[in-house]
Write an enzyme that holds these catalytic residues in place. Structure first.
Site, PDB file in Angstrom:
ATOM      1  N   LYS A 159       1.212  -1.024  -0.082  1.00 43.65           N
ATOM      2  CA  LYS A 159       0.004   0.535  -0.103  1.00 43.65           C
ATOM      3  C   LYS A 159       0.998   1.608   0.301  1.00 43.65           C
ATOM      4  O   LYS A 159       1.350   1.619   1.042  1.00 43.65           O
ATOM      5  CB  LYS A 159      -1.092  -0.157   1.308  1.00 43.65           C
ATOM      6  CG  LYS A 159      -2.216   0.725   1.148  1.00 43.65           C
ATOM      7  CD  LYS A 159      -2.985   0.572   1.812  1.00 43.65           C
ATOM      8  CE  LYS A 159      -4.303   2.008   2.428  1.00 43.65           C
ATOM      9  NZ  LYS A 159      -4.878   1.883   0.896  1.00 43.65           N
TER      10      LYS A 159
HETATM   11  N1  PMP Z   1      -7.342  -1.116  -3.470  1.00 44.04           N
HETATM   12  C1  PMP Z   1      -7.003  -0.378  -3.322  1.00 44.04           C
HETATM   13  C2  PMP Z   1      -6.165   0.055  -4.041  1.00 44.04           C
HETATM   14  C3  PMP Z   1      -6.706   0.630  -1.843  1.00 44.04           C
HETATM   15  O1  PMP Z   1      -6.361   1.697  -1.342  1.00 44.04           O
HETATM   16  C4  PMP Z   1      -7.589  -0.086  -1.223  1.00 44.04           C
HETATM   17  C5  PMP Z   1      -8.125   0.992   0.280  1.00 44.04           C
HETATM   18  N2  PMP Z   1      -7.271   0.281   1.237  1.00 44.04           N
HETATM   19  C6  PMP Z   1      -8.255  -1.483  -0.834  1.00 44.04           C
HETATM   20  C7  PMP Z   1      -8.023  -1.774  -2.268  1.00 44.04           C
HETATM   21  C8  PMP Z   1      -8.980  -1.958   0.450  1.00 44.04           C
HETATM   22  O2  PMP Z   1      -7.875  -2.537   0.457  1.00 44.04           O
HETATM   23  P1  PMP Z   1      -8.453  -2.900   2.575  1.00 44.04           P
HETATM   24  O3  PMP Z   1      -9.603  -3.900   2.119  1.00 44.04           O
HETATM   25  O4  PMP Z   1      -7.438  -3.036   2.916  1.00 44.04           O
HETATM   26  O5  PMP Z   1      -8.972  -1.440   3.052  1.00 44.04           O
END
Ligand code: PMP
Length: 295
Positions: A159
């Site tokens: 991320k």
């Molecule tokens: N994909 C992207 C590009 C994101 O920014 C997020 C949000 N963090 C997600 C998927 C979903 O991730 P999560 O469920 O861990 O928040």
């Protein structure tokens, strides 16, 4: 960050082990993280004072940093404590939590081997990614021009700030056309995810979702897959081509900020939020509000 986003009010932010007023939580202009995107972050939500899957987020933050070749100088337990402290000091119970780690400002070139690694944790009230009205009707998605990069060209499971460049461009373009967000394909032209959320589809009582290759395997995505399995809903992770969108009856996106949000349109395709979407939306809501038991 002079004030917390959305709320426009002063609170305190944890920066490198100290709590500082948000107006003083600033970084120098000549910061490596700003110029070269050497930054990783987390988006988390606290419900009733408890951060959902808090430890998984802290662990992902550490892993994302490692994928960008730096080590956060705090352990998972210290990050956990910082998050709890920020919520408590700001008197926040239902809140969004943003942790970010970045390379500092000692050297400003591609190489920054010795730059200090910083960590900050902020929290603020962020009720829903999409307005309630948008959510209940189902959101409308454009199809983005940019594609999620090949894992051979970027650390796509991190991320990492740099991976969001194409997300912001795509989301802005979609918003200008009246959409809420954009569906992104991967480098091979397969359905991948949205600009800040994963995507699911329903066909004949089954849940279909792309395998997380080249995009974030969201913590919400993994949770929803578990919830579906507990309900006996078959979950099929497989390559999904854009041509197949016409065959699905329901669709929804998942993410910490988006939670479970039904989708009504993707480009020319139409979906009606139905039983499976509503069931999983409710199950997810119940789980996140179950407090400490969720972790
Ligand atoms: N994909 C992207 C590009 C994101 O920014 C997020 C949000 N963090 C997600 C998927 C979903 O991730 P999560 O469920 O861990 O928040």
């Amino acid at each position: 960050m002079s004030v917390t986003p959305n709320e426009k009010k002063e609170n305190v932010i944890w920066v490198d082990g100290r709590l500082v007023p948000s107006s003083e939580a600033t970084v120098p202009v000549l910061t490596h993280g700003l110029h070269y995107a050497s930054a990783v972050f987390e988006g988390e939500r606290a419900y009733g004072g408890v951060i959902f899957k808090s430890r998984a987020h802290s662990e992902r933050l550490k892993t994302s940093a490692e994928l960008l070749d730096f080590e956060i100088p705090y352990g998972v337990d210290e990050i956990e404590a910082a998050k709890r402290q920020v919520l408590a000091e700001n008197g926040l119970v239902d809140a969004y939590v943003r942790a970010i780690a970045w390379r500092g400002s000692e050297a400003l070139g591609v190489s920054a081997q010795k730059n200090t690694i910083h960590l900050a944790v902020a929290a603020w009230v962020w009720p829903s990614y999409f307005t309630r009205e948008e959510r209940l009707k189902g959101i409308r998605l454009d199809i983005a021009e940019y594609r999620r990069p090949d894992p051979a060209t970027a650390p796509s499971t991190a991320k990492a700030a740099g991976l969001y460049m194409i997300c912001t461009i795509s989301k802005h373009k979609a918003e200008r056309k009246g959409y809420s967000d954009a569906l992104m394909l991967d480098w091979r032209g397969r359905v991948a995810e949205c600009t800040g959320a994963n995507i699911f589809f329903v066909k004949n009582g089954e849940l279909h979702t792309p395998e997380p290759e080249g995009f974030l395997n969201g913590i919400t995505r993994q949770t929803v897959i578990e919830l579906a399995k507990q309900r006996g809903i078959p979950v099929i992770e497989r390559p999904i081509l854009p041509e197949e969108l016409a065959d699905f009856t329901e669709s929804f996106v998942t993410g910490t900020a988006a939670e479970v949000t039904p989708v009504s349109e993707i480009g020319p395709h139409r979906f009606t939020p139905g039983d499976i979407t509503t069931t999983l939306l409710t199950d997810y809501e119940n789980l996140v509000h179950a407090g400490g038991k969720a972790d």
